[in-house]
Design a protein around this motif. Structure first.
Motif, PDB file in Angstrom:
ATOM      1  N   GLN A  39       0.862  -1.188   0.000  1.00  0.00           N
ATOM      2  CA  GLN A  39       0.000   0.000   0.000  1.00  0.00           C
ATOM      3  C   GLN A  39       0.889   1.224   0.000  1.00  0.00           C
ATOM      4  O   GLN A  39       1.924   1.225   0.678  1.00  0.00           O
ATOM      5  N   PHE A  40       0.519   2.227  -0.759  1.00  0.00           N
ATOM      6  CA  PHE A  40       1.299   3.460  -0.780  1.00  0.00           C
ATOM      7  C   PHE A  40       0.363   4.627  -0.517  1.00  0.00           C
ATOM      8  O   PHE A  40      -0.631   4.781  -1.236  1.00  0.00           O
ATOM      9  N   ASP A  41       0.720   5.440   0.489  1.00  0.00           N
ATOM     10  CA  ASP A  41      -0.060   6.657   0.736  1.00  0.00           C
ATOM     11  C   ASP A  41      -0.060   7.484  -0.534  1.00  0.00           C
ATOM     12  O   ASP A  41       0.984   7.585  -1.196  1.00  0.00           O
ATOM     13  N   ASN A  42      -1.194   8.036  -0.863  1.00  0.00           N
ATOM     14  CA  ASN A  42      -1.301   8.966  -1.999  1.00  0.00           C
ATOM     15  C   ASN A  42      -1.337   8.297  -3.364  1.00  0.00           C
ATOM     16  O   ASN A  42      -1.489   8.978  -4.367  1.00  0.00           O
ATOM     17  N   LYS A  43      -1.205   6.979  -3.439  1.00  0.00           N
ATOM     18  CA  LYS A  43      -1.171   6.342  -4.760  1.00  0.00           C
ATOM     19  C   LYS A  43      -2.495   6.577  -5.493  1.00  0.00           C
ATOM     20  O   LYS A  43      -2.495   6.914  -6.688  1.00  0.00           O
ATOM     21  N   GLY A  44      -3.607   6.422  -4.788  1.00  0.00           N
ATOM     22  CA  GLY A  44      -4.914   6.621  -5.419  1.00  0.00           C
ATOM     23  C   GLY A  44      -5.034   8.030  -5.975  1.00  0.00           C
ATOM     24  O   GLY A  44      -5.468   8.234  -7.116  1.00  0.00           O
ATOM     25  N   ASN A  47      -2.536   8.490  -9.088  1.00  0.00           N
ATOM     26  CA  ASN A  47      -2.987   7.825 -10.318  1.00  0.00           C
ATOM     27  C   ASN A  47      -4.259   8.466 -10.859  1.00  0.00           C
ATOM     28  O   ASN A  47      -4.423   8.607 -12.070  1.00  0.00           O
ATOM     29  N   ASN A  48      -5.148   8.843  -9.953  1.00  0.00           N
ATOM     30  CA  ASN A  48      -6.384   9.484 -10.401  1.00  0.00           C
ATOM     31  C   ASN A  48      -6.069  10.810 -11.094  1.00  0.00           C
ATOM     32  O   ASN A  48      -6.609  11.101 -12.176  1.00  0.00           O
ATOM     33  N   THR A  49      -5.178  11.584 -10.502  1.00  0.00           N
ATOM     34  CA  THR A  49      -4.884  12.903 -11.067  1.00  0.00           C
ATOM     35  C   THR A  49      -4.158  12.764 -12.406  1.00  0.00           C
ATOM     36  O   THR A  49      -4.459  13.466 -13.368  1.00  0.00           O
ATOM     37  N   ILE A  50      -3.196  11.828 -12.459  1.00  0.00           N
ATOM     38  CA  ILE A  50      -2.470  11.614 -13.717  1.00  0.00           C
ATOM     39  C   ILE A  50      -3.438  11.119 -14.799  1.00  0.00           C
ATOM     40  O   ILE A  50      -3.470  11.619 -15.926  1.00  0.00           O
ATOM     41  N   SER A  51      -4.261  10.140 -14.446  1.00  0.00           N
ATOM     42  CA  SER A  51      -5.185   9.553 -15.409  1.00  0.00           C
ATOM     43  C   SER A  51      -6.197  10.597 -15.907  1.00  0.00           C
ATOM     44  O   SER A  51      -6.478  10.681 -17.112  1.00  0.00           O
ATOM     45  N   THR A  52      -6.701  11.410 -14.979  1.00  0.00           N
ATOM     46  CA  THR A  52      -7.670  12.454 -15.348  1.00  0.00           C
ATOM     47  C   THR A  52      -7.051  13.439 -16.337  1.00  0.00           C
ATOM     48  O   THR A  52      -7.666  13.812 -17.345  1.00  0.00           O
ATOM     49  N   LEU A  53      -5.814  13.824 -16.025  1.00  0.00           N
ATOM     50  CA  LEU A  53      -5.101  14.752 -16.911  1.00  0.00           C
ATOM     51  C   LEU A  53      -4.944  14.164 -18.317  1.00  0.00           C
ATOM     52  O   LEU A  53      -5.202  14.819 -19.332  1.00  0.00           O
ATOM     53  N   ILE A  54      -4.549  12.899 -18.365  1.00  0.00           N
ATOM     54  CA  ILE A  54      -4.322  12.254 -19.665  1.00  0.00           C
ATOM     55  C   ILE A  54      -5.648  12.054 -20.403  1.00  0.00           C
ATOM     56  O   ILE A  54      -5.747  12.332 -21.606  1.00  0.00           O
ATOM     57  N   TYR A  55      -6.678  11.616 -19.709  1.00  0.00           N
ATOM     58  CA  TYR A  55      -7.977  11.419 -20.357  1.00  0.00           C
ATOM     59  C   TYR A  55      -8.521  12.741 -20.919  1.00  0.00           C
ATOM     60  O   TYR A  55      -9.096  12.762 -22.012  1.00  0.00           O
ATOM     61  N   GLY A  56      -8.309  13.819 -20.174  1.00  0.00           N
ATOM     62  CA  GLY A  56      -8.739  15.135 -20.656  1.00  0.00           C
ATOM     63  C   GLY A  56      -8.072  15.455 -21.987  1.00  0.00           C
ATOM     64  O   GLY A  56      -8.719  15.928 -22.931  1.00  0.00           O
ATOM     65  N   ALA A 224       8.455   8.940  -7.819  1.00  0.00           N
ATOM     66  CA  ALA A 224       8.485   8.893  -9.285  1.00  0.00           C
ATOM     67  C   ALA A 224       7.115   9.275  -9.855  1.00  0.00           C
ATOM     68  O   ALA A 224       7.019  10.061 -10.807  1.00  0.00           O
ATOM     69  N   TYR A 225       6.036   8.732  -9.262  1.00  0.00           N
ATOM     70  CA  TYR A 225       4.686   9.054  -9.752  1.00  0.00           C
ATOM     71  C   TYR A 225       4.431  10.565  -9.586  1.00  0.00           C
ATOM     72  O   TYR A 225       3.839  11.203 -10.453  1.00  0.00           O
ATOM     73  N   GLU A 226       4.870  11.091  -8.427  1.00  0.00           N
ATOM     74  CA  GLU A 226       4.702  12.516  -8.149  1.00  0.00           C
ATOM     75  C   GLU A 226       5.426  13.356  -9.216  1.00  0.00           C
ATOM     76  O   GLU A 226       4.908  14.361  -9.697  1.00  0.00           O
ATOM     77  N   GLU A 227       6.607  12.912  -9.595  1.00  0.00           N
ATOM     78  CA  GLU A 227       7.404  13.628 -10.610  1.00  0.00           C
ATOM     79  C   GLU A 227       6.709  13.577 -11.983  1.00  0.00           C
ATOM     80  O   GLU A 227       6.678  14.572 -12.707  1.00  0.00           O
ATOM     81  N   VAL A 228       6.138  12.406 -12.317  1.00  0.00           N
ATOM     82  CA  VAL A 228       5.398  12.288 -13.587  1.00  0.00           C
ATOM     83  C   VAL A 228       4.246  13.294 -13.588  1.00  0.00           C
ATOM     84  O   VAL A 228       4.053  14.045 -14.556  1.00  0.00           O
ATOM     85  N   LEU A 229       3.505  13.339 -12.487  1.00  0.00           N
ATOM     86  CA  LEU A 229       2.376  14.275 -12.396  1.00  0.00           C
ATOM     87  C   LEU A 229       2.852  15.722 -12.524  1.00  0.00           C
ATOM     88  O   LEU A 229       2.267  16.515 -13.269  1.00  0.00           O
ATOM     89  N   LYS A 230       3.922  16.048 -11.817  1.00  0.00           N
ATOM     90  CA  LYS A 230       4.452  17.423 -11.833  1.00  0.00           C
ATOM     91  C   LYS A 230       4.793  17.825 -13.268  1.00  0.00           C
ATOM     92  O   LYS A 230       4.424  18.906 -13.728  1.00  0.00           O
ATOM     93  N   ARG A 231       5.465  16.914 -13.985  1.00  0.00           N
ATOM     94  CA  ARG A 231       5.872  17.257 -15.355  1.00  0.00           C
ATOM     95  C   ARG A 231       4.676  17.389 -16.285  1.00  0.00           C
ATOM     96  O   ARG A 231       4.652  18.259 -17.158  1.00  0.00           O
TER      97      ARG A 231
END
Ligand code: UDP
Length: 236
Positions: A39-44, A47-56, A224-231
């Protein structure tokens, strides 16, 4: 209220609209067909924020998807679909099971994208199948496969460019598609698009910025996920 469906990383809930579901991203991480769990804090949220951005961005590019809108950090509304029980994998660079299957080293850039299909079944371990298996198993028609290939290539072109602008190389990824339940039978892109289902390497350093950090115990998974989102955010 009970979830309509609970998978490894998400839950689906009914809403007041029979054609719309709420998709909840969990903090659970799994790999190797569910054998490795954490389990990772903040993973949900990530992923939700990254996925939403990409789907948009995909919707803007004219690629039809199940996405309706984000509700909060870990929930989105999506159109109800009947998921086609095939995982569509697109590869631009050799990695993962491609290397295992062929003995080819990781990191070979392909001349053209490689598309493969596997049956979406945890019990069977998502086996690789060809068009003839899919026809005989009645998972999709020949016309559907033509559509899925074309859609997967279009998504690949779009995402490769998007990630490249974010300094990331899109090595491979998995897509799922579903049919709208409104009677039209329209096939749309479904499920999440996040570092859980994509391999992303830093364009400059080659560093892995995706779920391989968890699979291979490399540490810094959420960083790493945080960095992907930031970029990705910096692009928009
Ligand atoms: N993938 C996925 N779910 C699966 C299988 C694969 O999201 O059930 C993604 C995986 O993260 C990678 C790509 O699809 O980005 C190709 O995965 P591969 O076939 O190499 O399998 P792996 O060795 O990663 O299980």
């Amino acid at each position: 209220m009970e979830a309509l469906y609970e998978g490894k990383a998400k839950r689906l809930w009914a809403t007041e609209d029979s054609q719309v579901l709420r998709m909840e991203f969990k903090n659970d991480a799994t790999a190797f067909n569910g054998e490795k769990k954490a389990q990772f804090d903040n993973k949900g949220r990530l992923n939700n924020t990254i996925s939403t951005l990409i789907y948009g961005q995909l919707e803007k590019a004219g690629i039809p998807t199940h996405f309706v809108r984000q509700i909060d950090d870990t929930n989105v509304l999506v159109r109800k679909v009947d998921i086609i029980m095939i995982e569509v994998i697109v590869r631009n660079v050799s990695a993962g099971s491609f290397c295992k299957r062929t003995g080819i080293e990781e990191g070979r850039a392909f001349g053209q994208p490689v598309i493969e299909f596997s049956i979406k079944s945890d019990a069977l371990g998502d086996p690789l199948v060809n068009d003839d298996y899919i026809r005989e198993l009645e998972l999709a028609s020949a016309d559907d496969l033509v559509f899925l290939r074309a859609a997967a290539l279009k998504v690949n072109d779009f995402l490769s460019q998007l990630f490249s602008r974010a300094g990331l190389r899109l090595v491979d990824f998995k897509l799922e598609f579903g049919r709208l339940t409104d009677g039209s039978g329209t096939i749309v892109l479904a499920d999440e698009i996040s570092p859980d289902g994509c391999r992303l390497w830093d364009l400059k350093t080659g560093e892995k910025m995706d779920k391989d950090r968890f699979r291979r115990d490399l540490g810094g998974v959420m960083e790493a996920y945080e960095e992907v989102l930031k970029r990705l955010k910096e692009l928009s």
